[in-house]
Design a protein around this motif. Structure first.
Motif, PDB file in Angstrom:
ATOM      1  N   THR A 163       9.868  -8.764 -10.800  1.00 32.34           N
ATOM      2  CA  THR A 163      10.664  -9.956 -10.540  1.00 32.34           C
ATOM      3  C   THR A 163       9.860 -10.990  -9.761  1.00 32.34           C
ATOM      4  OG1 THR A 163      12.644  -8.568 -10.434  1.00 32.34           O
ATOM      5  CG2 THR A 163      12.821 -10.792  -9.546  1.00 32.34           C
ATOM      6  N   ALA A 164       9.141 -10.540  -8.741  1.00 37.00           N
ATOM      7  CA  ALA A 164       8.340 -11.459  -7.932  1.00 37.00           C
ATOM      8  C   ALA A 164       7.260 -12.126  -8.755  1.00 37.00           C
ATOM      9  CB  ALA A 164       7.716 -10.698  -6.755  1.00 37.00           C
ATOM     10  N   VAL A 211      14.392 -15.694 -21.083  1.00 34.83           N
ATOM     11  CA  VAL A 211      13.602 -14.674 -21.790  1.00 34.83           C
ATOM     12  C   VAL A 211      13.206 -13.537 -20.853  1.00 34.83           C
ATOM     13  CG1 VAL A 211      11.440 -14.235 -23.019  1.00 34.83           C
ATOM     14  CG2 VAL A 211      12.751 -16.299 -23.504  1.00 34.83           C
ATOM     15  N   SER A 212      12.814 -13.857 -19.616  1.00 40.10           N
ATOM     16  CA  SER A 212      12.426 -12.804 -18.671  1.00 40.10           C
ATOM     17  C   SER A 212      13.618 -11.925 -18.301  1.00 40.10           C
ATOM     18  CB  SER A 212      11.815 -13.425 -17.407  1.00 40.10           C
ATOM     19  OG  SER A 212      12.760 -14.251 -16.751  1.00 40.10           O
ATOM     20  N   GLU A 213      14.805 -12.511 -18.262  1.00 42.88           N
ATOM     21  CA  GLU A 213      16.003 -11.701 -18.004  1.00 42.88           C
ATOM     22  C   GLU A 213      16.260 -10.740 -19.159  1.00 42.88           C
ATOM     23  OE1 GLU A 213      20.747 -12.337 -16.979  1.00 42.88           O
ATOM     24  OE2 GLU A 213      19.362 -14.034 -16.968  1.00 42.88           O
ATOM     25  N   TRP A 214      15.986 -11.196 -20.357  1.00 44.37           N
ATOM     26  CA  TRP A 214      16.193 -10.362 -21.545  1.00 44.37           C
ATOM     27  C   TRP A 214      15.100  -9.309 -21.689  1.00 44.37           C
ATOM     28  CZ3 TRP A 214      13.489 -10.877 -26.534  1.00 44.37           C
ATOM     29  CH2 TRP A 214      14.008 -10.017 -27.508  1.00 44.37           C
ATOM     30  N   LEU A 215      13.837  -9.698 -21.479  1.00 45.53           N
ATOM     31  CA  LEU A 215      12.715  -8.773 -21.664  1.00 45.53           C
ATOM     32  C   LEU A 215      12.543  -7.803 -20.507  1.00 45.53           C
ATOM     33  CD1 LEU A 215       9.858 -10.995 -23.194  1.00 45.53           C
ATOM     34  CD2 LEU A 215      11.235  -9.262 -24.352  1.00 45.53           C
ATOM     35  N   ILE A 227      15.422  -9.026 -15.437  1.00 56.30           N
ATOM     36  CA  ILE A 227      15.338  -9.697 -14.140  1.00 56.30           C
ATOM     37  C   ILE A 227      16.638 -10.460 -13.877  1.00 56.30           C
ATOM     38  CG2 ILE A 227      14.158 -11.541 -12.857  1.00 56.30           C
ATOM     39  CD1 ILE A 227      11.597 -10.701 -14.336  1.00 56.30           C
ATOM     40  N   GLN A 228      17.235 -10.234 -12.722  1.00 57.22           N
ATOM     41  CA  GLN A 228      18.462 -10.909 -12.329  1.00 57.22           C
ATOM     42  C   GLN A 228      18.098 -12.042 -11.369  1.00 57.22           C
ATOM     43  OE1 GLN A 228      21.297  -9.940 -13.844  1.00 57.22           O
ATOM     44  NE2 GLN A 228      20.050  -8.410 -14.892  1.00 57.22           N
TER      45      GLN A 228
END
Length: 385
Positions: free
Chosen positions: A194-195, A260-264, A267-268
């Motif tokens: 996430t960071a 996209v990062s939340e899906w892949l 990441i919340q």
């Protein structure tokens, strides 16, 4: 306002007509997030590899090896002496533990057996592993001594007593509990993935916006700006159109990358409204930085070179590539004078602690302060005539 939006729409269309823009805007941030996020995520695959050379091959040596394994700090594999030395020389392992013959006999005689730990100079976990080995050995010695005393007193076999003591120790609950403090019960703990996602999103958005602001210098070089000033649109409308375009391009990039990062990567990102305010502040700061740099260079090529150098080096210092906590103290203090640091602070508050708008007032305020300074200097120094 219609002229401003028309200029902004034209510039956005021009940017997204280039195929390579999609790689810079979306492909590279996701790739860097995956690589660096996995690199700094402390899962089992990233533990140091340590070999064990057990020359004693007895019950006691096996118990010690299991104790070291159970600590979970390193990945243990059994090897012979020659193979372990060769792997260490080839840097395939971080080190190896050597248990000499007579290990069990020394323990049973209440002595202190010699254990060698051979490691490469670059292995920073040597001190921790040495402490784990010593703690495991002390535990083994105490268990052995207690079992021997119990055998003398009751006549029960020492091996069975040792097994009972080991089972009892294994069932003792941990004395220290870990509590994760968040402001939202549904909020997930922020991990390194996430960071890194937040960090690389910030970096590539800044690079993209910086490249976009170079259009102003390019327009001056090619004479486009002079031709546009001959139209009914005022200089303020022309500049406003470009700035609106840069802001919208940044939001398109940020919005798609966050989705996209939340899906892949699952990441919340936390509170939506707080994220909108934080991202908007960061984008305004970045646009201001672009104009600030444009005020000190003469061509768009110079802005690209110096701007990318400034952004990449400052991102390293701000904690985009690695956690700020692993850097020296003076670098951690210097990081607080960089906009990216406060952007990451805001995202940390939202993603890790479940914060709301009130919790990111300081990062937003500092980013807006950077914006005012950058814009004031940039607007004063940039000349289009």
């Amino acid at each position: 306002m219609r002229r401003i939006t028309a200029i902004a729409a034209f510039e956005i269309k021009r940017i997204f007509q280039r195929r390579r823009s999609f790689l810079l805007l979306f492909g590279m941030p996701l790739l860097f997030t995956f690589i660096f996020g996995a690199l700094f995520t402390g899962d089992g695959e990233t533990r140091p590899k340590i070999s064990v050379v057990d020359q004693d091959r007895t019950e006691m040596s096996q118990i010690l090896i299991e104790e070291i394994k159970n600590a979970g700090a390193v990945h243990i594999k059994m090897e012979d002496g020659e193979s372990a030395s060769e792997k260490l020389a080839n840097q395939e392992i971080s080190g190896y533990i050597n248990l000499e013959k007579g290990f069990q006999e020394e323990v049973l005689n209440e002595g202190t057996p010699e254990i060698q730990f051979v490691s490469s100079p670059s292995f920073e976990g040597a001190g921790l592993l040495e402490q784990i080995i010593n703690d495991s050995l002390v535990k083994l010695q105490i268990t052995s001594a207690a079992a021997g005393f119990y055998e003398e007193t009751t006549g029960e076999e020492a091996g069975a007593v040792r097994e009972k003591i080991s089972d009892e120790l294994a069932s003792v609950p941990a004395a220290v509990g870990t509590v994760t403090v968040t402001k939202s019960a549904d909020q997930q703990t922020m991990n390194n993935l996430t960071a890194r996602s937040a960090g690389f999103t910030i970096m590539f958005v800044m690079i993209a916006i910086l490249s976009s602001t170079g259009v102003l210098l390019e327009a001056r070089q090619t004479g486009v700006w002079y031709r546009m000033m001959s139209t009914p649109a005022s200089k303020a409308e022309l500049l406003g159109g470009y700035l609106l375009a840069f802001f919208l391009i940044g939001w398109i990039q940020f919005g798609i990358l966050m989705t996209v990062s939340e899906w892949l990567f699952d990441i919340q990102w936390g509170n939506t409204l707080a994220n909108i305010l934080l991202v908007s502040s960061l984008l305004l700061c970045t646009i201001g930085l672009g104009l600030f740099i444009a005020g000190f260079v003469k061509t768009s090529e110079q802005q690209s070179v110096f701007g990318n150098l400034i952004i990449i080096s400052s991102c390293m210092l701000a904690g985009v590539y690695w956690p700020v906590e692993i850097m020296p103290d003076f670098m951690q203090k210097a990081a607080k004078f960089i906009p990216q640091y406060w952007g990451l602070e805001g995202f940390t508050e939202l993603t890790a602690r479940g914060g709301t708008i009130s919790d990111i007032i300081v990062p937003i305020g500092i980013l807006l302060a950077f914006t005012v300074v950058f814009l004031a200097v940039g607007m004063k120094r940039v000349r289009f005539e």
